[in-house]
Scaffold this active site. Structure first.
Site, mmCIF file in Angstrom:
data_model
loop_
_atom_site.group_PDB
_atom_site.id
_atom_site.type_symbol
_atom_site.label_atom_id
_atom_site.label_comp_id
_atom_site.label_asym_id
_atom_site.label_seq_id
_atom_site.Cartn_x
_atom_site.Cartn_y
_atom_site.Cartn_z
ATOM 1 N N THR A 100 -10.786 4.575 -17.513
ATOM 2 C CA THR A 100 -9.861 3.531 -18.325
ATOM 3 C C THR A 100 -9.627 3.928 -19.615
ATOM 4 O O THR A 100 -8.448 3.536 -20.076
ATOM 5 C CB THR A 100 -10.533 2.189 -18.486
ATOM 6 O OG1 THR A 100 -11.920 2.288 -19.240
ATOM 7 C CG2 THR A 100 -10.906 1.361 -17.232
ATOM 8 N N ASP A 101 -10.008 4.967 -20.177
ATOM 9 C CA ASP A 101 -9.843 5.034 -21.531
ATOM 10 C C ASP A 101 -8.203 6.032 -21.806
ATOM 11 O O ASP A 101 -7.479 5.640 -22.680
ATOM 12 C CB ASP A 101 -10.781 5.805 -22.284
ATOM 13 C CG ASP A 101 -10.949 7.472 -21.675
ATOM 14 O OD1 ASP A 101 -10.590 7.802 -20.571
ATOM 15 O OD2 ASP A 101 -11.890 8.174 -22.434
ATOM 16 N N GLU A 143 -10.203 19.233 -27.711
ATOM 17 C CA GLU A 143 -10.288 19.418 -26.054
ATOM 18 C C GLU A 143 -9.149 19.552 -25.517
ATOM 19 O O GLU A 143 -9.130 20.307 -24.522
ATOM 20 C CB GLU A 143 -11.220 17.979 -25.745
ATOM 21 C CG GLU A 143 -11.545 18.273 -24.083
ATOM 22 C CD GLU A 143 -12.800 18.134 -23.874
ATOM 23 O OE1 GLU A 143 -13.863 18.017 -24.948
ATOM 24 O OE2 GLU A 143 -13.288 17.972 -22.740
ATOM 25 N N ASP A 151 -15.351 9.460 -25.176
ATOM 26 C CA ASP A 151 -16.767 10.507 -25.422
ATOM 27 C C ASP A 151 -16.744 10.546 -27.130
ATOM 28 O O ASP A 151 -17.823 10.683 -27.761
ATOM 29 C CB ASP A 151 -16.571 11.871 -24.841
ATOM 30 C CG ASP A 151 -16.380 11.446 -23.438
ATOM 31 O OD1 ASP A 151 -16.467 10.282 -22.792
ATOM 32 O OD2 ASP A 151 -15.832 12.487 -22.477
HETATM 33 C C1 GLA Z 1 -14.584 12.010 -19.038
HETATM 34 C C2 GLA Z 1 -13.605 11.848 -20.163
HETATM 35 C C3 GLA Z 1 -13.619 10.624 -20.638
HETATM 36 C C4 GLA Z 1 -13.335 9.523 -19.779
HETATM 37 C C5 GLA Z 1 -14.259 9.652 -18.435
HETATM 38 C C6 GLA Z 1 -14.130 8.595 -17.298
HETATM 39 O O1 GLA Z 1 -15.821 12.001 -19.501
HETATM 40 O O2 GLA Z 1 -13.902 13.000 -21.060
HETATM 41 O O3 GLA Z 1 -12.539 10.634 -21.607
HETATM 42 O O4 GLA Z 1 -11.837 9.523 -19.070
HETATM 43 O O5 GLA Z 1 -14.427 10.934 -17.931
HETATM 44 O O6 GLA Z 1 -14.494 7.449 -17.800
#
Ligand code: GLA
Length: 391
Positions: free
Chosen positions: A36-37, A161, A174
């Protein structure tokens, strides 16, 4: 936890003498709010007691030297010649990506000697790369006396990243969790506004148990980027069909989606369906946590997993097996895959007095169903990144 003394010894072995500073940044577990982010939605991660540490000191001369304890490798470059050009992604690519963000803000980074050691499991969906980036950003912020706050450091870590050195179009969850985590709290983050609330996690109600499927994550970045594109397509189509101009998927009301869902291509429909439902689940989960209602919280975890498995299609048979074992055992409040998916980890919330039984059951059942051994971690939420004198 990486001890300061073992890191200082590694520094001395690589460069001789002592470091001046130590920076640390934790990995994260996402309790709920998956994929969802990058759609402006809600997430609810916590920083965990697995971390990356960097011990550093100013170098004499213009060469920056990095030593990775995990890989037992060195990497160096002459700062007088600028940052090296990118090649294949290696551990030091994340360092270079972060340096680039500071340089783009006009900072000149002095030559440094840095020893790096982490115990965040690699490639397990616990954000070892975000921890590395946030650690480097926290260290450089201090060295440069740049005065950048934790939120902007998280955004710079995410930009690292995305940069030419790494090239993964991750969301903000993250890096945010690693930079802004707080002991005994999870972080309810609105990924559109980047407003956040720290919500207490009562350890007497549930322990966080993390189960690594040890399934290698194939297709992860290509499938991740495909999901992103499908969601962007969903937003574009729904805006066209409804005549609205929603800034992100999270702003699309459920009734607007319901009215136009039939006109969307099937995969796009499924991805949007997951996103709208997952955002609502995050809010119900947080309310349940605040009310100590572990039954409701657990139900939301299982529902999140089903949606990621069936609608978002980012689970795999090994993660499904972990969740099935948890449910069938009756020993957990709830369980779901966590992180990007296609392998990696699941998270379970388990009543503290049942943790030993839950783990023993998982350790016996999972190998029988999958032929793989699980690795199990336990962690309460910890403090986000910081930097201190190595003295
Ligand atoms: C990875 C990405 C995060 C997020 C998750 C899924 O960890 O780095 O930004 O999109 O997948 O929720």
């Amino acid at each position: 936890m990486i001890s300061d003394s073992s890191l200082t010894q590694a520094f001395a072995a690589a460069f001789s003498g002592n470091p001046a500073l130590i920076a640390r940044a934790p990995g994260r577990i996402n309790l709920i709010g998956e994929h969802t982010d990058y759609n402006g939605g809600f997430v609810f991660p916590a920083a965990i007691a697995y971390e990356i540490k960097m011990a550093a000191r100013a170098a004499t001369g213009s060469v920056t030297r990095l030593h990775s304890v995990n890989y037992n490798e060195n990497f160096e470059y002459d700062t007088a010649e600028g940052l090296p050009e990118p090649g294949e992604t290696h551990w030091y690519s994340y360092w270079l990506g972060v340096c680039l963000q500071f340089e783009e803000k006009g900072f000149t980074i002095p030559a440094l000697e840095v020893a790096i050691h982490g115990d965040v499991p690699l490639g397990a969906g616990l954000s070892s790369s975000a921890a590395f980036e946030v650690c480097a950003a926290t260290l450089l912020n201090y060295v440069l006396n740049a005065g950048i706050d934790a939120k902007d450091l998280a955004l710079m870590a995410q930009a690292a990243e995305h940069s030419k050195y790494v090239g993964v179009m991750c969301g903000i969850m993250d890096q945010f969790a690693s930079a802004l985590g707080e002991q005994a709290h999870a972080l309810l983050l609105d990924c559109h506004s980047t407003d956040y609330e720290r919500v207490p996690c009562d350890p007497t109600g549930a322990s966080i148990v993390i189960i690594n499927s040890n399934k290698h994550r194939e297709l992860r970045s290509s499938e991740f980027n495909t999901r992103r594109r499908e969601c962007e397509e969903g937003l574009r189509l729904l805006n066209g069909l409804s005549g609205a101009d929603y800034p992100t998927l999270r702003h699309v009301p459920q009734d607007v989606f319901d009215a136009h869902a039939g006109a969307l291509p099937e995969k796009v429909r499924q991805r949007v369906k997951h996103n709208l439902a997952e955002n609502a689940r995050v809010m119900r989960f947080v309310d349940a946590l605040k009310a100590n209602d572990w039954t409701t919280a657990g139900t939301e975890l299982y529902a999140s997993h089903a949606s990621l498995r069936d609608d978002y299609e980012v689970s795999c048979s090994e993660l499904d097996a972990i969740v099935d074992i948890a449910r069938e055992s009756g020993l957990a409040h709830g369980c779901r895959m966590t992180g990007g998916g296609f392998g990696g980890c699941a998270v379970a919330l388990v009543p503290p007095h049942q943790v030993d039984a839950f783990i023993a059951n998982m350790q016996s059942q999972y190998p029988q169903r999958t032929g793989l051994q699980p690795t199990i971690y336990q962690s309460e939420p910890v403090q986000g990144a910081n930097v201190y004198s190595a003295g």
